[in-house]
Design an enzyme around this catalytic site. Structure first.
Site, PDB file in Angstrom:
ATOM      1  N   ASP A  67      -6.103   0.246   2.324  1.00 15.09           N
ATOM      2  CA  ASP A  67      -5.731  -1.100   2.745  1.00 15.09           C
ATOM      3  C   ASP A  67      -6.270  -1.452   4.128  1.00 15.09           C
ATOM      4  OD1 ASP A  67      -4.299  -1.138   0.421  1.00 15.09           O
ATOM      5  OD2 ASP A  67      -2.393  -1.699   1.337  1.00 15.09           O
ATOM      6  N   HIS A 209      -4.998   3.917   4.504  1.00 15.75           N
ATOM      7  CA  HIS A 209      -5.610   2.825   5.264  1.00 15.75           C
ATOM      8  C   HIS A 209      -6.921   3.312   5.880  1.00 15.75           C
ATOM      9  CE1 HIS A 209      -1.335   1.802   5.011  1.00 15.75           C
ATOM     10  NE2 HIS A 209      -1.677   0.529   5.171  1.00 15.75           N
TER      11      HIS A 209
END
Length: 273
Positions: A67, A209
């Site tokens: 992400d 991430h």
């Protein structure tokens, strides 16, 4: 007459000599300048590789998702995925796409999946519907431009915050997760490795991430550990490819493998009487 002819001949000789020397250098420089300014031949446009024939109803698949990118470490992550022959899903923020268009294009060409993660990472349930749609649609356009025409088919709402109204505004399948490495919080490579490998199992969707250097550093060990556990890293769409098509307005957090029906022992045939 002879004087004028001699002078003309001398002038011609000097001009030719200059043309063979200094002017030649100028011509070479001019030629080089023209080449430098000329448009370069463009290579033929590339297309993403075809879908892989992976049946996650039979294989032990796990989806790695990243992400908040693209960011300064995304291309390093792409190198690691390429070295391992693995694919992942990137849920990108629209506001970051313009800063790292090469990473977006490269991810698309490598066959990774690109999803929508909103424009600026707000909690969508706190926004009016018009703003939710703008967050989604603006990001769609940015990714399409940077990737060379790839339109995201999946959406991950920031913070996993979604309700019925927001689902209608998103109008795409929503992807959540079943393994949260908390990499955004712990920022420790070894702990990210342990979190991912300790919790991942068949059908998992793992949340990480790619904007964190410590996370990208953990990926080689995570990939090797998944393979050691017999798990195949795939994209989210590959994970669900053998199920019914993913539906807009439905949140997907994990693929639960079907439970095989218990085998019923067969009675031995009785001998003929």
């Amino acid at each position: 007459m002879r004087t004028r002819a001699s002078a003309a001949l001398a002038l011609l000789t000097v001009t030719v000599a200059a043309g063979c020397g200094g002017a030649g250098g100028r011509q070479a420089a001019t030629h080089g300048h023209a080449l430098a300014g000329a448009p370069r031949a463009r290579s033929a446009p590339q297309a993403p590789p075809p879908p892989r024939a992976i049946d996650c109803a039979k294989a032990s698949c796990v989806a790695l998702t990243f992400d908040d990118g693209p960011g300064p470490y995304t291309e390093t992550l792409l190198n690691e995925l390429q070295a391992a022959g693995a694919r992942a899903t990137f849920f990108m923020l629209g506001e970051n796409v313009a800063s790292f268009p090469h990473a977006v294009r490269r991810a698309a060409l490598a066959g990774h999946e690109i999803g929508n993660h909103s424009w600026s990472h707000p909690q969508l349930t706190t926004l009016p519907s018009a703003s939710v749609r703008a967050q989604v649609q603006r990001t769609q356009r940015a990714i399409e431009r940077a990737s060379g025409g790839v339109t995201p088919k999946l959406m991950r709402p920031p913070y996993g915050a979604v309700d019925k109204r927001v689902s209608g505004d998103i109008a795409m399948p929503e992807v959540l997760w079943s393994v949260d490495t908390l990499d955004w919080k712990i920022r420790d490579t070894r702990r990210v490795e342990r979190a991912a490998l300790g919790q991942a199992h068949r059908g998992s969707i793992v949340l990480m991430h790619d904007i964190h250097k410590t996370t990208v550093a953990a990926v080689p060990t995570v990939l090797a550990g998944l393979r050691k556990k017999g798990l195949t890293p795939v994209t989210v769409s590959e994970l669900f490819s053998t199920d019914k098509p993913m539906q807009a307005g439905v949140a997907y957090g994990e693929r639960v493998p079907p439970v095989p029906a218990p085998s019923v022992p067969q009675r031995a045939a009785e001998p003929p009487r």
